[in-house]
Design an enzyme around this catalytic site. Structure first.
Site, PDB file in Angstrom:
ATOM      1  N   PHE A 161       0.837  -1.200   0.000  1.00 19.14           N
ATOM      2  CA  PHE A 161       0.000   0.000   0.000  1.00 19.14           C
ATOM      3  C   PHE A 161       0.872   1.251   0.000  1.00 19.14           C
ATOM      4  CE2 PHE A 161      -2.098  -3.322   2.447  1.00 19.14           C
ATOM      5  CZ  PHE A 161      -3.415  -3.306   2.004  1.00 19.14           C
ATOM      6  N   ASP A 162       0.449   2.247  -0.739  1.00 21.86           N
ATOM      7  CA  ASP A 162       0.932   3.600  -0.507  1.00 21.86           C
ATOM      8  C   ASP A 162       0.284   4.083   0.794  1.00 21.86           C
ATOM      9  OD1 ASP A 162       2.114   6.134  -0.926  1.00 21.86           O
ATOM     10  OD2 ASP A 162       0.316   6.841  -1.966  1.00 21.86           O
ATOM     11  N   ALA A 163       0.759   5.192   1.322  1.00 20.01           N
ATOM     12  CA  ALA A 163       0.253   5.676   2.603  1.00 20.01           C
ATOM     13  C   ALA A 163      -0.872   6.698   2.421  1.00 20.01           C
ATOM     14  CB  ALA A 163       1.396   6.262   3.427  1.00 20.01           C
TER      15      ALA A 163
END
Length: 300
Positions: A161-163
């Site tokens: 995941f990106d944040a």
């Protein structure tokens, strides 16, 4: 007694995200519905090639087999009509995918059925359906359909995941977009003890973490955060996860470096990002999906 999905991780996936239907979609886009219908009927016995979401789905379904418990449910959610869906059913059987539930909307918006099936994650190649899902509070990703043949060295479920604007809200991302990097880092350092608000895929991560905990003895799931933040602004990410009581297996603070090489090394079954500038290069090496912004929350 009716079956309840409350105790399962439920993934809804469109047929075009599961199988490679790009040629068929081109027929639909260029020649219309009737030509698409005729094409599908005339190719009904031809097995479809795996698509972007195939490995993820296959590995998720293997959890049930390896644990001897029904923990994951996958539902094909297609805009196909009943008449044109037999090719999809034949392909599911060919690959031995334990998927028995389907929703076929005959061209209508499929996302309206997410609540009825209790979907925890929705993957689709239709931007309207994904946007509608996000706006109604469902975790969803717009799958990048490519000609890449994705290979992985293991059968673990590996999800990255990106944040910001993915696991967390777009609040900090907006500061970066509107005021620049220095203002963003300053804000994150000053607010490092204040938990970030939940973003579109936060609930899915919570479900995934729960499933990971329940199957820890089998070591079937591995998660990662791959973000452009640096270590200083990353403190807030780590403290937020601690407050959410979530352990992510791997975290990468890249300070703007290219994410693709890290994702390839990690062996992601899928990577979620909110921006094409990261999602498109990633999709060249691992299955990837873009998380759309809620209406009215897009950064300038």
């Amino acid at each position: 007694m009716a079956v309840s999905f409350d105790e399962y991780l439920v993934v809804g996936i469109s047929s075009r995200a599961l199988f490679n239907l790009e040629k068929e979609n081109e027929v639909f886009e260029t020649q219309g519905l009737d030509a698409y219908r005729e094409y599908q009927l005339s190719h009904e016995d031809e097995i479809l090639e795996p698509g972007t979401g195939f490995t993820l789905v296959n590995n998720l379904l293997s959890i049930n087999e390896k644990t001897g418990k029904k923990l994951v449910e996958v539902i094909v959610m297609s805009r196909n009509s009943a008449e044109t869906s037999l090719r999809i059913i034949n392909s599911l059987d060919h690959y031995g995918l334990d998927i028995n539930r389907m929703a076929m909307s005959g061209g209508e918006n499929i996302s309206r059925y997410l609540k009825a099936f209790g979907v925890d994650l929705f993957l689709s190649s239709n931007e309207f359906d994904v946007s509608d899902a996000i706006n109604n509070g469902f975790a969803a990703g717009l799958v990048y359909n490519t000609d890449q043949i994705y290979r992985t060295d293991n059968d673990q479920i590996r999800i990255a995941f990106d944040a910001d604007a993915v696991l967390f809200s777009a609040e900090s991302e907006k500061i970066f977009q509107e005021k620049g990097l220095d203002a963003f880092v300053k804000n994150e350092v000053e607010n490092q003890d204040r938990a970030l608000k939940k973003g579109p895929l936060a609930k899915f991560l919570l479900c995934l973490a729960n499933l990971q905990q329940n199957t820890r003895e089998y070591q079937l799931i591995r998660t990662a955060i791959v973000t452009s933040r640096d270590k200083n602004s990353g403190r807030r990410v780590l403290k937020t996860l601690r407050k959410w009581n979530i352990d992510v297996d791997e975290v990468f603070f890249l300070q703007g470096a290219n994410k693709a090489a890290i994702l390839k090394s990690f062996g992601a079954n899928i990577f979620f990002d909110d921006q094409d500038v990261h999602g498109l290069p990633a999709s060249e090496v691992v299955p990837s999906a873009r998380v759309l912004y809620k209406k009215g929350q897009e950064p300038k």
